[in-house]
Design a protein around this motif. Structure first.
Motif, PDB file in Angstrom:
ATOM      1  N   GLY A 424       1.025  -1.283   0.065  1.00  0.00           N
ATOM      2  CA  GLY A 424       0.100   0.114   0.543  1.00  0.00           C
ATOM      3  C   GLY A 424       0.938   0.939  -0.213  1.00  0.00           C
ATOM      4  O   GLY A 424       0.379   2.120  -0.675  1.00  0.00           O
ATOM      5  N   VAL A 425       1.840   1.402   0.722  1.00  0.00           N
ATOM      6  CA  VAL A 425       2.678   2.266   1.157  1.00  0.00           C
ATOM      7  C   VAL A 425       3.226   2.497  -0.786  1.00  0.00           C
ATOM      8  O   VAL A 425       3.670   3.492  -0.848  1.00  0.00           O
ATOM      9  CB  VAL A 425       4.107   2.338   1.360  1.00  0.00           C
ATOM     10  N   VAL A 426       3.709   1.521  -1.227  1.00  0.00           N
ATOM     11  CA  VAL A 426       4.529   1.223  -2.982  1.00  0.00           C
ATOM     12  C   VAL A 426       3.349   2.490  -3.717  1.00  0.00           C
ATOM     13  O   VAL A 426       4.123   2.994  -4.234  1.00  0.00           O
ATOM     14  CB  VAL A 426       4.913   0.513  -2.811  1.00  0.00           C
ATOM     15  N   ILE A 427       2.489   1.212  -3.316  1.00  0.00           N
ATOM     16  CA  ILE A 427       1.159   2.511  -4.804  1.00  0.00           C
ATOM     17  C   ILE A 427       1.076   3.289  -4.182  1.00  0.00           C
ATOM     18  O   ILE A 427       1.051   4.086  -4.844  1.00  0.00           O
ATOM     19  CB  ILE A 427      -0.462   1.387  -4.539  1.00  0.00           C
ATOM     20  N   PHE A 428       0.803   3.802  -3.134  1.00  0.00           N
ATOM     21  CA  PHE A 428       0.733   5.838  -2.196  1.00  0.00           C
ATOM     22  C   PHE A 428       1.790   6.702  -3.162  1.00  0.00           C
ATOM     23  O   PHE A 428       1.210   7.367  -3.453  1.00  0.00           O
ATOM     24  CB  PHE A 428       0.094   4.878  -1.247  1.00  0.00           C
ATOM     25  N   SER A 429       3.002   6.212  -3.144  1.00  0.00           N
ATOM     26  CA  SER A 429       3.954   6.245  -3.311  1.00  0.00           C
ATOM     27  C   SER A 429       4.208   7.316  -4.844  1.00  0.00           C
ATOM     28  O   SER A 429       4.374   8.112  -5.287  1.00  0.00           O
ATOM     29  CB  SER A 429       4.940   5.963  -3.340  1.00  0.00           C
ATOM     30  N   ILE A 430       3.535   6.492  -5.057  1.00  0.00           N
ATOM     31  CA  ILE A 430       3.743   5.920  -7.200  1.00  0.00           C
ATOM     32  C   ILE A 430       2.833   7.011  -7.550  1.00  0.00           C
ATOM     33  O   ILE A 430       2.650   8.426  -8.556  1.00  0.00           O
ATOM     34  CB  ILE A 430       3.803   4.788  -7.577  1.00  0.00           C
ATOM     35  N   PHE A 432       1.481   8.667  -5.322  1.00  0.00           N
ATOM     36  CA  PHE A 432       0.863  10.567  -4.956  1.00  0.00           C
ATOM     37  C   PHE A 432       2.514  11.336  -6.238  1.00  0.00           C
ATOM     38  O   PHE A 432       2.221  13.165  -6.391  1.00  0.00           O
ATOM     39  CB  PHE A 432       1.932  10.783  -3.711  1.00  0.00           C
ATOM     40  N   LEU A 433       3.680  11.414  -6.194  1.00  0.00           N
ATOM     41  CA  LEU A 433       4.963  11.538  -6.943  1.00  0.00           C
ATOM     42  C   LEU A 433       4.607  11.518  -8.510  1.00  0.00           C
ATOM     43  O   LEU A 433       4.669  12.248  -8.765  1.00  0.00           O
ATOM     44  CB  LEU A 433       6.137  10.040  -7.063  1.00  0.00           C
ATOM     45  N   HIS A 434       3.375  10.965  -8.896  1.00  0.00           N
ATOM     46  CA  HIS A 434       3.402  11.199 -10.579  1.00  0.00           C
ATOM     47  C   HIS A 434       1.894  11.071 -11.116  1.00  0.00           C
ATOM     48  O   HIS A 434       1.954  11.333 -12.353  1.00  0.00           O
ATOM     49  CB  HIS A 434       4.210   9.229 -11.418  1.00  0.00           C
ATOM     50  N   PHE A 435       1.519  11.863 -10.441  1.00  0.00           N
ATOM     51  CA  PHE A 435       0.039  11.779 -10.635  1.00  0.00           C
ATOM     52  C   PHE A 435       0.041  13.478 -10.404  1.00  0.00           C
ATOM     53  O   PHE A 435       0.218  14.123  -9.327  1.00  0.00           O
ATOM     54  CB  PHE A 435      -1.632  11.196 -10.274  1.00  0.00           C
ATOM     55  N   LYS A 436       0.006  14.393 -11.449  1.00  0.00           N
ATOM     56  CA  LYS A 436      -0.813  15.431 -11.689  1.00  0.00           C
ATOM     57  C   LYS A 436      -1.803  16.678 -11.805  1.00  0.00           C
ATOM     58  O   LYS A 436      -2.268  15.917 -13.219  1.00  0.00           O
ATOM     59  CB  LYS A 436       0.080  16.608 -12.562  1.00  0.00           C
ATOM     60  N   GLU A 437      -2.570  17.092 -11.153  1.00  0.00           N
ATOM     61  CA  GLU A 437      -4.286  17.978 -12.173  1.00  0.00           C
ATOM     62  C   GLU A 437      -3.293  18.520 -12.474  1.00  0.00           C
ATOM     63  O   GLU A 437      -2.435  19.184 -12.499  1.00  0.00           O
ATOM     64  CB  GLU A 437      -4.292  18.039 -10.744  1.00  0.00           C
TER      65      GLU A 437
END
Length: 446
Positions: A424-430, A432-437
């Protein structure tokens, strides 16, 4: 020449040592079979000759003295001169020489065996000894009376009682295997029911009571029914044995060879006194019912030759003890099937009945999942047998860090929760880092 002299001297020395050891062994075996007999008078030796012959035929060295003989001594220079004591002096008030009731009690406390017989005139000396052992004899002049079970040779007071073999204690070590009736004329006994060391060897019938036959019964008798004992015994915690018969005539030649003729039965049969007296003497003098521990062993179950200094929890352990029994003067393998062992740390963690294989009793069990200092314990206490007890101390260690399981099945839910959290931490990190509105462009008109 000097060489041959030295060889002769060496040979002589070896032979002398062997002979000395043999003499010491024979003397020690003889010392364990010494009996002192204290008599009311020398006539008792004649009236009880069959009984005394039985003792002599068993290989005992017997010394006869009158109970008030001033030369009596059972102890000299701190060592006992006898291992067994027979007191056939019912009316004695005080022993002679250095012997006293206190000395007899000390003799028992130090492991000596005592066989004594009383009567309707039992004196204070025997009563004091009996009281210390847990027995109590009735008052002077009293007899056991049974109006339903007496012999036709009775003189009219119904004091010549016929006791059934069914009233004997259920132990062939103590009373033998005879089923013949027993003749008895003497005082009644009572034992302390709260004393676990006392043995009710022979009790009277339910119709008997203890009283003076010449006096009317105006008060409740001292003993009545099955509570009226004829013979009582004691096996102390140090395996010293005491037998107290309320009748001296029980051991007499007349009773040993008599025919029992019940008043209600027309046929006569031989008395069981001879068999009973023989069995009582054998048991009291440690000729039967004697067992001992030869050795104890413990090892890992997977390797019986390895006896470790300590055990680890949850290991398979094998414990064995070798027990021998004295049968007709020879030590033979014990055949008992009810010997139990315990694995104890304050309280027993394991209690198990051992399997007997030719005198070697063994038990296999798993060391409990508790570490500390434990003991292998065997404490065998059965009616008629001498007590045996053995303790072997051993420590139990916890598992080492490299002895635990790598993965524990019961912990799988915890493993799953940990890895799910990591994922879950890994998915959340990805995310959070690579998604931009995308920013909304404000219209120029605004």
């Amino acid at each position: 020449i000097h060489f041959y002299k030295r060889m002769h001297f060496f040979t002589f020395l070896v032979v002398a040592l062997v002979l000395c050891r043999t003499n010491l062994a024979s003397s020690s075996s003889l010392q364990k079979k010494r009996v002192l007999v204290l008599l009311e008078n020398l006539a008792v030796k004649e009236t009880h000759s069959i009984f005394f012959k039985q003792i002599s035929d068993q290989g005992f060295t017997v010394d006869y003295k009158v109970a008030d003989d001033p030369t009596i001594a059972i102890k000299k220079y701190g060592e006992y001169l006898y291992e067994n004591l027979v007191i056939f002096a019912p009316s004695v008030e005080e022993f002679g020489g250095s012997l006293s009731t206190e000395a007899v009690i000390e003799f028992i406390d130090d492991g000596g065996n005592v066989l004594m017989a009383g009567g309707s005139n039992t004196g204070d000396a025997l009563k004091d000894i009996a009281s210390e052992c847990g027995f109590e004899a009735d008052e002077e002049g009293t007899y056991v009376i049974d109006h339903m079970n007496f012999d036709t040779k009775d003189e009219g007071h119904h004091t010549l009682v016929v006791a059934d073999a069914d009233n004997l204690v259920a132990s062939p070590y103590i009373v033998g295997s005879s089923k013949a009736p027993i003749l008895y004329r003497g005082v009644g006994l009572v034992t302390d029911s709260s004393n676990p060391l006392v043995i009710d060897i022979l009790s009277s019938s339910s119709t008997s009571y203890s009283h003076n036959p010449l006096d009317p019964v105006t008060t409740y008798p001292h003993a009545t029914g099955l509570n009226t004992l004829l013979i009582a015994g004691l096996q102390a915690r140090n395996n010293a044995r005491v037998v107290f018969s309320g009748s001296l005539e029980l051991f007499s030649d007349n009773f040993l060879t008599a025919l029992v003729e019940r008043f209600s039965v027309s046929t006569a049969e031989e008395s069981g006194n001879a068999e009973l007296v023989r069995a009582l003497t054998h048991w009291c003098f440690h000729q039967t019912g004697v067992i001992r521990v030869e050795k104890t062993e413990h090892s890992l179950a997977m390797d019986s030759t390895l006896s470790p200094e300590y055990y680890t929890v949850m290991e398979e352990c094998l414990f064995s003890v070798t027990i021998s029994e004295l049968v007709e003067g020879e030590w033979v393998p014990f055949k008992g099937q009810d010997v139990q062992m315990e694995f104890v740390r304050i309280d027993p963690f394991v209690r198990q009945t051992m399997v007997n294989n030719g005198g070697k009793l063994a038990a296999k069990f798993t060391i409990p999942d508790v570490y500390g200092v434990f003991q292998f314990k065997v404490n065998h206490n059965r009616l008629g047998l001498s007590r045996v007890s053995t303790n072997t101390q051993i420590s139990v260690h916890p598992l080492k860090h490299n002895m635990y399981e790598r993965f524990i099945v019961s912990a799988f839910p915890y493993y799953a929760s940990a890895f799910s959290m990591m994922g879950g931490v890994v998915i959340f990190s990805i995310v959070f880092l690579h998604f931009k509105e995308e920013e909304l462009v404000k219209q120029k008109g605004e």
